[in-house]
Design an enzyme around this catalytic site. Structure first.
Site, short mmCIF file in Angstrom:
data_model
loop_
_atom_site.label_atom_id
_atom_site.label_comp_id
_atom_site.label_asym_id
_atom_site.label_seq_id
_atom_site.Cartn_x
_atom_site.Cartn_y
_atom_site.Cartn_z
N GLU A 136 0.82 -1.23 0.00
CA GLU A 136 0.00 0.00 0.00
C GLU A 136 0.85 1.27 0.00
O GLU A 136 0.33 2.38 0.01
CB GLU A 136 -0.92 0.00 1.23
CG GLU A 136 -2.25 -0.67 1.01
CD GLU A 136 -2.15 -2.17 0.71
OE1 GLU A 136 -2.29 -2.54 -0.47
OE2 GLU A 136 -1.95 -2.96 1.64
N ASP A 138 -7.23 -4.45 -5.26
CA ASP A 138 -6.45 -4.82 -4.06
C ASP A 138 -6.62 -6.30 -3.73
O ASP A 138 -6.68 -6.69 -2.57
CB ASP A 138 -6.83 -3.94 -2.85
CG ASP A 138 -5.89 -4.16 -1.68
OD1 ASP A 138 -4.71 -4.46 -1.91
OD2 ASP A 138 -6.34 -4.03 -0.52
N ASN A 189 -0.92 -7.00 -3.89
CA ASN A 189 -1.41 -6.14 -4.97
C ASN A 189 -0.27 -5.31 -5.56
O ASN A 189 0.71 -5.02 -4.89
CB ASN A 189 -2.45 -5.18 -4.38
CG ASN A 189 -1.86 -4.34 -3.26
OD1 ASN A 189 -1.66 -4.85 -2.16
ND2 ASN A 189 -1.56 -3.08 -3.52
O1 LIG Z 1 0.39 -5.15 0.96
C1 LIG Z 1 0.89 -5.28 2.09
O2 LIG Z 1 2.08 -5.10 2.33
C2 LIG Z 1 -0.01 -5.68 3.19
C3 LIG Z 1 0.48 -6.00 4.46
C4 LIG Z 1 -0.42 -6.41 5.48
C5 LIG Z 1 0.22 -6.79 6.78
O3 LIG Z 1 1.46 -6.92 6.80
O4 LIG Z 1 -0.40 -6.98 7.81
C6 LIG Z 1 -1.81 -6.49 5.15
C7 LIG Z 1 -2.19 -6.17 3.82
N1 LIG Z 1 -1.31 -5.78 2.89
C8 LIG Z 1 -3.56 -6.28 3.38
O5 LIG Z 1 -3.85 -6.02 2.20
C9 LIG Z 1 -4.57 -6.67 4.29
O6 LIG Z 1 -5.75 -6.78 3.92
C10 LIG Z 1 -4.20 -6.94 5.62
C11 LIG Z 1 -4.97 -7.29 6.73
C12 LIG Z 1 -4.10 -7.39 7.76
C13 LIG Z 1 -4.36 -7.71 9.17
O7 LIG Z 1 -3.38 -7.86 9.92
O8 LIG Z 1 -5.55 -7.82 9.54
N2 LIG Z 1 -2.83 -7.12 7.35
C14 LIG Z 1 -2.86 -6.85 6.04
#
Ligand SMILES: O=C(O)c1cc(C(=O)O)c2c(n1)C(=O)C(=O)c1cc(C(=O)O)[nH]c1-2
Length: 571
Positions: free
Chosen positions: A198, A314, A264
């Site tokens: 992101e 995403d 993504n």
């Molecule tokens: O693209 C990324 O680097 C990244 C990292 C993380 C993360 O490390 O927790 C999440 C997401 N994306 C993501 O898209 C996502 O929906 C998500 C949910 C969570 C969570 O801990 O509930 N982490 C992440």
């Protein structure tokens, strides 16, 4: 009642055992040994194959109603607690969401504390963690515990004392890259990814020497313009192209192959990196939203499957690859299973990278189907947003048909137990410019409830016939990961904090206990001194609801934040 599991030789254990020498490739001897002892829970996902299946059967469908608390332990750390403990011998190792107490070693039978690891993690990591501060567990091998940290570091600890042995810098967290998942140990290498999909980072996997922490290899998940796949990006957009490998890897010792998913592409506005109008031709943004197969010695990519080309929603491809040998059409197939965020359940041949089947396991309408001949989804053009054409009622929404909460596979029932979501969204894009360490999105994505009057569903899925066998509907999304056992059970929690034992064949609820905070983590089970325990970390997601409007408000209202380990047994 049977207590032992000695006769157990289902496909999954065999995957771990195949590496023990017969086939010629040694994995990590200490870790393979730990995995072959079914009393232990040696890897966050139970085994290299990420099955989350334990053959233990002392707790079973007959006595699950008598489960009671053996002990609980406060993690002294609120926000999103997502850790799967591991158990080696009679010691349980559990991480917390972000400290200050980061890792505990406990007596697995009593909860008595053996040591605590308290690194200095800077408070500002919170602003670089896209989806809250969290940690999904630690890894073990050779008498060491390995933990990937929110500040972009990887630390090895002495498993007996908790003393830090080495710390390696993996990534500068100030680019928006925290480490939230446990590394994968293969032989003398500790392999980890990092987050930042992101924030427009360039994703990578890296391997560190198990004894010194020295970098052994680094493989970027997004190529330079000169490298193969470099021509799948518009201009120089790949340099901020995402593809973060933020979740867990799997490993097959038989072919010496590591599997990892990528996030993504960045930014969410496709016009920056592709054509943005649906006719994206070659501009598919490799290797984002993909499953990668890699050589653990060199990091070389053997093959890839891109499940969402030029992703516009995403739909990270990070979800765990579960490895099992499946009988498909009378043949024993070395399969890789993945409940993709994009709503398709993929079964691929893990040796060739060929998708064998892909069906929708949740309500999903961005694509009509997945075409096996082209290995590409057949999209509904109305659901692909781009400049000047916002899209409405796209399902699933950005948290996906399934997010990080782990599924499990039971070789005795042949079923996969998937914590799924039923949430949809609208999507419109806006201009966006890259700025280091801040969100690189360029999209609005209001949440809508999925059809049918429920927002989450625990789905028991037959991966061979690609169909739902039973399910339990939930009023909210983002419910807990699953564990399945030789006792014919599935264990799973929900965001209200209800922790359940469920009959693995029928879906009948056998036992339920509210644990006071929401559950996202996957439960684990182990046996010490002849007694089986089931352990679960509770502490509901803290920041994710902010992405989900009114649905998010209901999620935060469902339970307060928390941070505890609960351990149950049948007395
Ligand atoms: O693209 C990324 O680097 C990244 C990292 C993380 C993360 O490390 O927790 C999440 C997401 N994306 C993501 O898209 C996502 O929906 C998500 C949910 C969570 C969570 O801990 O509930 N982490 C992440």
């Amino acid at each position: 009642m049977t207590f032992g599991t000695r006769g157990f030789l289902a496909g999954i254990s065999m995957i771990a055992m195949l590496g023990a020498g017969t086939i010629g490739v040694r994995a990590n001897d200490s870790l393979l040994k730990a995995q072959s002892d079914s009393n232990q829970w040696a890897v966050a996902g139970h085994d290299y194959a990420n099955t989350r299946f334990s053959p233990l059967n002392q707790i079973n469908a007959e006595n699950a109603g008598k489960l009671s608390l053996a002990y609980s332990f406060s993690l002294a750390s609120l926000r999103s607690n997502e850790s799967s403990p591991i158990v080696i011998g009679n010691t349980l190792y559990v991480s917390t969401s972000w400290g200050p107490k980061y890792v505990y070693a406990l007596d697995a039978a009593t909860g008595a504390r053996k040591w605590t690891y308290e690194p200095e993690i800077p408070d500002d990591v919170l602003q670089y963690a896209c989806c809250d501060v969290n940690n999904r567990g630690v890894s073990y091998a050779d008498g060491k515990i390995f933990v990937g940290r929110l500040d972009g570091k990887l630390t090895a600890l002495d498993a007996a004392t908790g003393k830090a042995l080495w710390t390696a810098k993996v990534v500068d967290y100030k680019q928006g890259s925290v480490i939230t998942s446990p590394p994968l140990v293969v032989r003398d290498k500790v392999i980890t990814g990092f987050g930042g999909g992101e924030y427009g980072v360039r994703g990578a996997l890296q391997a560190f020497d198990i004894n010194t922490g020295k970098l052994a290899w680094q493989t970027f998940t997004v190529p330079t313009p000169e490298e193969p796949g470099g021509d799948t990006w518009k201009g120089d957009s790949a340099q901020h192209g995402g593809g973060a490998a933020w979740l867990v890897g799997s490993y097959d010792p038989k072919t010496d192959t590591v599997y990892w998913g990528t996030s993504n592409p960045g930014p969410w506005n496709t016009a920056v990196r592709s054509t943005g109008n649906g006719d994206f031709g070659k501009l598919t943004n490799l290797y984002t939203a993909s499953t990668l197969a890699l050589d653990p010695n060199t990091g070389k990519i053997k093959w890839h499957i891109q499940t969402t080309p030029a992703d516009a929603w995403d739909y990270d491809g990070v979800n765990e690859a579960v490895l099992a040998d499946l009988n498909i059409g009378g043949s024993n197939v070395p399969a890789l299973m993945k409940a993709d965020r994009n709503g398709f359940f993929f079964v691929a041949n893990r040796e060739t990278g060929r998708v064998l089947s892909a069906e929708k396991y949740v309500f999903s309408n961005w694509a009509q189907k997945f075409d096996l001949a082209t290995m590409r989804a057949v999209e509904d053009p109305d659901k692909r947003p781009g400049p000047g054409h916002p899209a409405k009622d796209i399902c699933p929404n950005l948290i996906g048909g399934k997010n990080w909460q782990p599924m499990s596979f039971n070789p005795q029932t042949g079923l996969v137990y998937i914590p799924s979501n039923n949430v949809c969204m609208d999507w419109s894009v806006s201009d966006v410019a890259y700025k280091r360490g801040v969100f690189y999105l360029g999209a609005e994505f209001p949440t809508k409830e999925g059809p049918g009057g429920f927002l989450g569903e625990l789905v028991a899925w037959d991966p061979v016939n690609q169909k739902k066998v039973w399910s339990i509907k939930e009023d909210l999304p983002f419910n807990g990961g699953t564990l399945t056992t030789g006792g014919g059970l599935v264990f799973a929690g929900n965001i209200h904090g209800d922790f359940r034992a469920i009959d693995a064949k029928s879906g009948k609820m056998l036992w339920s206990k509210n644990l006071g905070s929401g559950i996202g983590a996957g439960p684990v089970t182990y046996m010490v001194d002849g007694k089986q325990y089931v352990a679960i970390v509770v502490g509901r997601t803290a920041a994710l609801p902010a992405f989900l409007g009114e649905v998010g408000k209901k999620m935060t209202a469902a339970a307060p934040e928390g941070g505890s380990l609960f351990v149950f047994s049948v007395q």
